[in-house]
Design a protein around this motif. Sequence first.
Motif, PDB file in Angstrom:
ATOM      1  N   GLU A 183      26.258  89.285  43.466  1.00  0.00           N
ATOM      2  CA  GLU A 183      27.668  89.787  43.962  1.00  0.00           C
ATOM      3  C   GLU A 183      28.077  88.627  44.756  1.00  0.00           C
ATOM      4  O   GLU A 183      29.293  88.100  44.779  1.00  0.00           O
ATOM      5  CB  GLU A 183      27.963  91.225  43.663  1.00  0.00           C
ATOM      6  N   GLY A 184      27.007  88.985  45.912  1.00  0.00           N
ATOM      7  CA  GLY A 184      27.144  88.321  47.690  1.00  0.00           C
ATOM      8  C   GLY A 184      27.370  87.249  47.089  1.00  0.00           C
ATOM      9  O   GLY A 184      27.662  86.733  48.309  1.00  0.00           O
ATOM     10  N   TYR A 185      26.583  86.805  46.206  1.00  0.00           N
ATOM     11  CA  TYR A 185      26.334  85.028  46.466  1.00  0.00           C
ATOM     12  C   TYR A 185      27.532  84.076  46.913  1.00  0.00           C
ATOM     13  O   TYR A 185      28.668  83.749  45.670  1.00  0.00           O
ATOM     14  CB  TYR A 185      25.511  84.384  44.938  1.00  0.00           C
ATOM     15  N   LEU A 186      27.186  83.297  47.615  1.00  0.00           N
ATOM     16  CA  LEU A 186      28.647  82.169  48.491  1.00  0.00           C
ATOM     17  C   LEU A 186      30.020  82.918  48.528  1.00  0.00           C
ATOM     18  O   LEU A 186      30.704  82.531  47.840  1.00  0.00           O
ATOM     19  CB  LEU A 186      28.399  81.473  46.984  1.00  0.00           C
ATOM     20  N   TRP A 187      29.658  84.353  48.515  1.00  0.00           N
ATOM     21  CA  TRP A 187      31.018  85.232  47.906  1.00  0.00           C
ATOM     22  C   TRP A 187      32.187  84.246  49.054  1.00  0.00           C
ATOM     23  O   TRP A 187      33.446  84.789  49.016  1.00  0.00           O
ATOM     24  CB  TRP A 187      31.356  86.589  48.693  1.00  0.00           C
ATOM     25  N   GLU A 188      32.204  83.731  50.463  1.00  0.00           N
ATOM     26  CA  GLU A 188      32.639  83.009  51.687  1.00  0.00           C
ATOM     27  C   GLU A 188      33.397  82.170  50.954  1.00  0.00           C
ATOM     28  O   GLU A 188      34.964  81.745  50.877  1.00  0.00           O
ATOM     29  CB  GLU A 188      32.131  82.167  52.794  1.00  0.00           C
ATOM     30  N   LEU A 189      32.916  81.475  49.658  1.00  0.00           N
ATOM     31  CA  LEU A 189      33.795  80.140  48.894  1.00  0.00           C
ATOM     32  C   LEU A 189      34.571  80.361  48.304  1.00  0.00           C
ATOM     33  O   LEU A 189      35.431  79.639  47.206  1.00  0.00           O
ATOM     34  CB  LEU A 189      32.163  79.229  48.798  1.00  0.00           C
ATOM     35  N   ARG A 190      33.986  82.496  47.276  1.00  0.00           N
ATOM     36  CA  ARG A 190      35.112  82.212  46.530  1.00  0.00           C
ATOM     37  C   ARG A 190      36.402  83.000  47.011  1.00  0.00           C
ATOM     38  O   ARG A 190      36.936  82.486  46.862  1.00  0.00           O
ATOM     39  CB  ARG A 190      34.089  83.153  46.133  1.00  0.00           C
ATOM     40  N   GLU A 191      35.751  83.493  47.827  1.00  0.00           N
ATOM     41  CA  GLU A 191      36.949  84.454  49.178  1.00  0.00           C
ATOM     42  C   GLU A 191      37.822  82.857  49.111  1.00  0.00           C
ATOM     43  O   GLU A 191      39.335  83.127  49.831  1.00  0.00           O
ATOM     44  CB  GLU A 191      36.930  84.774  49.771  1.00  0.00           C
ATOM     45  N   ALA A 192      37.764  81.394  49.576  1.00  0.00           N
ATOM     46  CA  ALA A 192      38.011  80.481  50.183  1.00  0.00           C
ATOM     47  C   ALA A 192      39.379  79.900  48.537  1.00  0.00           C
ATOM     48  O   ALA A 192      40.469  79.746  49.562  1.00  0.00           O
ATOM     49  CB  ALA A 192      37.869  79.403  50.999  1.00  0.00           C
ATOM     50  N   ALA A 193      38.119  79.787  47.472  1.00  0.00           N
ATOM     51  CA  ALA A 193      39.346  79.436  46.801  1.00  0.00           C
ATOM     52  C   ALA A 193      40.256  81.069  45.799  1.00  0.00           C
ATOM     53  O   ALA A 193      41.876  80.102  45.542  1.00  0.00           O
ATOM     54  CB  ALA A 193      38.337  79.106  45.545  1.00  0.00           C
ATOM     55  N   GLY A 194      40.116  82.135  46.223  1.00  0.00           N
ATOM     56  CA  GLY A 194      41.333  83.004  45.881  1.00  0.00           C
ATOM     57  C   GLY A 194      41.464  83.015  44.486  1.00  0.00           C
ATOM     58  O   GLY A 194      40.828  83.121  43.164  1.00  0.00           O
ATOM     59  N   SER A 255      38.245  75.742  56.452  1.00  0.00           N
ATOM     60  CA  SER A 255      37.393  76.234  57.889  1.00  0.00           C
ATOM     61  C   SER A 255      37.526  77.005  58.589  1.00  0.00           C
ATOM     62  O   SER A 255      36.850  77.214  59.261  1.00  0.00           O
ATOM     63  CB  SER A 255      39.869  75.754  58.693  1.00  0.00           C
ATOM     64  N   GLN A 256      37.461  78.629  57.404  1.00  0.00           N
ATOM     65  CA  GLN A 256      37.321  79.385  57.758  1.00  0.00           C
ATOM     66  C   GLN A 256      35.814  80.111  57.356  1.00  0.00           C
ATOM     67  O   GLN A 256      35.539  80.483  57.674  1.00  0.00           O
ATOM     68  CB  GLN A 256      38.480  80.782  57.149  1.00  0.00           C
ATOM     69  N   VAL A 257      35.321  78.810  56.822  1.00  0.00           N
ATOM     70  CA  VAL A 257      33.550  79.234  56.080  1.00  0.00           C
ATOM     71  C   VAL A 257      32.763  78.830  57.219  1.00  0.00           C
ATOM     72  O   VAL A 257      32.449  77.519  57.370  1.00  0.00           O
ATOM     73  CB  VAL A 257      33.730  78.718  55.078  1.00  0.00           C
ATOM     74  N   THR A 258      32.492  79.618  57.785  1.00  0.00           N
ATOM     75  CA  THR A 258      31.311  79.303  59.522  1.00  0.00           C
ATOM     76  C   THR A 258      30.150  79.796  59.017  1.00  0.00           C
ATOM     77  O   THR A 258      29.000  79.448  59.732  1.00  0.00           O
ATOM     78  CB  THR A 258      31.575  80.225  60.872  1.00  0.00           C
ATOM     79  N   GLN A 259      29.948  80.788  57.723  1.00  0.00           N
ATOM     80  CA  GLN A 259      29.000  80.946  57.516  1.00  0.00           C
ATOM     81  C   GLN A 259      28.259  81.287  55.973  1.00  0.00           C
ATOM     82  O   GLN A 259      30.017  81.210  54.999  1.00  0.00           O
ATOM     83  CB  GLN A 259      28.468  82.782  58.096  1.00  0.00           C
ATOM     84  N   ILE A 260      27.330  81.280  55.212  1.00  0.00           N
ATOM     85  CA  ILE A 260      26.870  81.357  54.113  1.00  0.00           C
ATOM     86  C   ILE A 260      26.478  82.634  53.374  1.00  0.00           C
ATOM     87  O   ILE A 260      25.745  82.429  54.357  1.00  0.00           O
ATOM     88  CB  ILE A 260      26.996  79.840  53.384  1.00  0.00           C
ATOM     89  N   THR A 261      26.378  83.236  52.515  1.00  0.00           N
ATOM     90  CA  THR A 261      25.595  84.292  52.043  1.00  0.00           C
ATOM     91  C   THR A 261      25.193  83.802  50.322  1.00  0.00           C
ATOM     92  O   THR A 261      25.463  83.781  49.604  1.00  0.00           O
ATOM     93  CB  THR A 261      26.846  85.398  51.432  1.00  0.00           C
ATOM     94  N   ILE A 262      23.577  84.536  50.457  1.00  0.00           N
ATOM     95  CA  ILE A 262      22.895  83.597  49.488  1.00  0.00           C
ATOM     96  C   ILE A 262      21.924  85.301  49.217  1.00  0.00           C
ATOM     97  O   ILE A 262      22.051  85.852  50.283  1.00  0.00           O
ATOM     98  CB  ILE A 262      21.365  82.869  49.742  1.00  0.00           C
ATOM     99  N   ASP A 263      22.304  85.503  48.252  1.00  0.00           N
ATOM    100  CA  ASP A 263      22.351  86.770  47.542  1.00  0.00           C
ATOM    101  C   ASP A 263      21.914  86.863  45.881  1.00  0.00           C
ATOM    102  O   ASP A 263      22.261  86.202  45.392  1.00  0.00           O
ATOM    103  CB  ASP A 263      23.779  88.142  47.194  1.00  0.00           C
TER     104      ASP A 263
END
Length: 273
Positions: A183-194, A255-263
Amino acid sequence: MTQEAESLLRCPLCHGPLARRANSLVCGQGHCYDLSRFGDVHLAPGKRESFYTKALFESRARIFESGMYDPVIGAIDEVLGALLSGEKTPVLVDAGCGEGFYTRRVLAARAMTRIGFDLSKEAVRLAARSAREASFFVGDLANIPLRDGCADVLLDVFTPANYAEFGRVLRPDGLLVKLMPREGYLWELREAAGARLRRERYDGTPVEDYAKEHMEVLASRTITYTRPVGAALAAHLARMTPMLAGVDTETLDLSQVTQITIDETLLAGTVRG
């Protein structure tokens, strides 16, 4: 393409053995497949090319070069090191190999016959250019052009599984190593895409449950960590992941993606007959 790999190939049309004739592989029925100047060969006649683009695989290569997925390689090596016999030179097959990162890097210090296949000609060509010690071909997951029981290890990294073909290609006690996003895989990118996403939330449970129905699981790992990223790496990650399918990643504000989660979940075991 190495001689060891050539000896394991079979014709995708008649399933007979293939033999080298000049710069081609030919079966007893006369079906002929030409090797490229890089040594790869197209063994999926009549199949539609993968929708994944050359740009996607080039971005994947940049991400892998950055070391982003080195902990994943470490987890695979740990599991295989414990399960894989050390008595011979094993055959490793990478299903859906892309540009060949896992084909090359898994147990890199160990002598192995390394074979990768993918339906994307562009990916296979990139892989063949970067790894002369491994062999690559365009192949279909539903009709893998390899002989029965030839593989000691089969890697499936985020590729839709065909357990019947995996079981056929693996020797009876051969190991399937399957990796699946959590579930947490690349969640930062998915949050940016909304709202641009087809699915805002990813649930990998059904894929994992289905895998366990078809495997005798001998080892499992949860691989979860974060890595800092700059603008360039964030853009490459956005271009490479199917999780952003349908999203114009070039117009995505990262611009707000400063880290990435691998899960991820790693399962290793034998395929149920």
